[in-house]
Enzyme design. Sequence first.
Site, PDB file in Angstrom:
ATOM      1  CG  HIS A   1       0.197   6.077  -0.632  1.00  0.00           C
ATOM      2  ND1 HIS A   1      -0.967   6.640  -1.121  1.00  0.00           N
ATOM      3  CD2 HIS A   1      -0.118   5.533   0.583  1.00  0.00           C
ATOM      4  CE1 HIS A   1      -1.942   6.436  -0.238  1.00  0.00           C
ATOM      5  NE2 HIS A   1      -1.459   5.764   0.782  1.00  0.00           N
TER       6      HIS A   1
ATOM      7  CD  GLU B   1      -4.771   6.384   2.485  1.00  0.00           C
ATOM      8  OE1 GLU B   1      -4.555   5.175   2.707  1.00  0.00           O
ATOM      9  OE2 GLU B   1      -3.902   7.256   2.566  1.00  0.00           O
TER      10      GLU B   1
ATOM     11  CG  HIS C   1      -1.695   1.201   1.462  1.00  0.00           C
ATOM     12  ND1 HIS C   1      -3.021   1.327   1.085  1.00  0.00           N
ATOM     13  CD2 HIS C   1      -1.373   2.396   2.044  1.00  0.00           C
ATOM     14  CE1 HIS C   1      -3.465   2.525   1.421  1.00  0.00           C
ATOM     15  NE2 HIS C   1      -2.481   3.191   2.006  1.00  0.00           N
ATOM     16  CD  GLU C   2       2.007   3.447   3.694  1.00  0.00           C
ATOM     17  OE1 GLU C   2       2.260   4.541   3.149  1.00  0.00           O
ATOM     18  OE2 GLU C   2       1.005   3.272   4.409  1.00  0.00           O
TER      19      GLU C   2
END
Length: 261
Positions: free
Chosen positions: A131, A188, A127-128
Amino acid sequence: MRLVLLLSALLALAGCEKTPTGRTQLALVPDALMARLGADTFGEMRERQPVTQDASLNRQVQCVARAVVAAARRHYPGVAMPQDWEVVVFDDPSPNAFALPGGRIGVNAGLLGVAESPSQLAAVIGHEVAHVLADHGNERLTQQLGIKAVLLVVGLFSEGEVGQASLLQALGIGARLGIALPFSRTHEEEADLMGLEIMAEAGFDARQSVSLWRNMAKAGGEQSPEFLSTHPAHDSRIEALQGHLETARRLGRDAAPPACG
């Protein structure tokens, strides 16, 4: 008048940029400046916060991060991404992680109390990394700076006025109600689905992403109403991930699970 026309042209060109998922985005801050801001901010955080001395914990986080970054390169071969990534485990009990432009990943030791397996940890790190790949920090900073970001692009605004506080705020600290709120949730949600595909590509069990957010829900207790949060509500997030599981599992069908246990 000339400046107005120039700014309009820049905005039109920037509006044609796409994230790896195909979403149109406006990201005007130069990549080199974003990388410098990320490096400076990460350096300051390392000075202020202690780093864990737990060798086993460090090995596991580094192993998962390496596998996730390698999978991100394979899954998004046409997307520019940092060549080298710095991964640090902070001695902080809060279950959190973050990524900064330029390839810096911070993981709090407390996250390992919630992410109960390498696959769950991979869901967070994926997920990071997503980003960073989707340039979300640039997009948020552009939105916060507004016209200043455009002036920075054309050299009419001092880079020194774009500081680390602006970057941290753009990455989710101090978010307020208003136009930035759903915009941040969009990031997100996009990072969730990109991260799911990345972790599956790496050979981790995509189903564990759902288990992770169930653990997060238990650890977090009562969550604010979704319209007051920059993050999707746990139920919404889990539902979206479940709807994308089959696609992710197909990606990882032939991948060998990394030995990060």
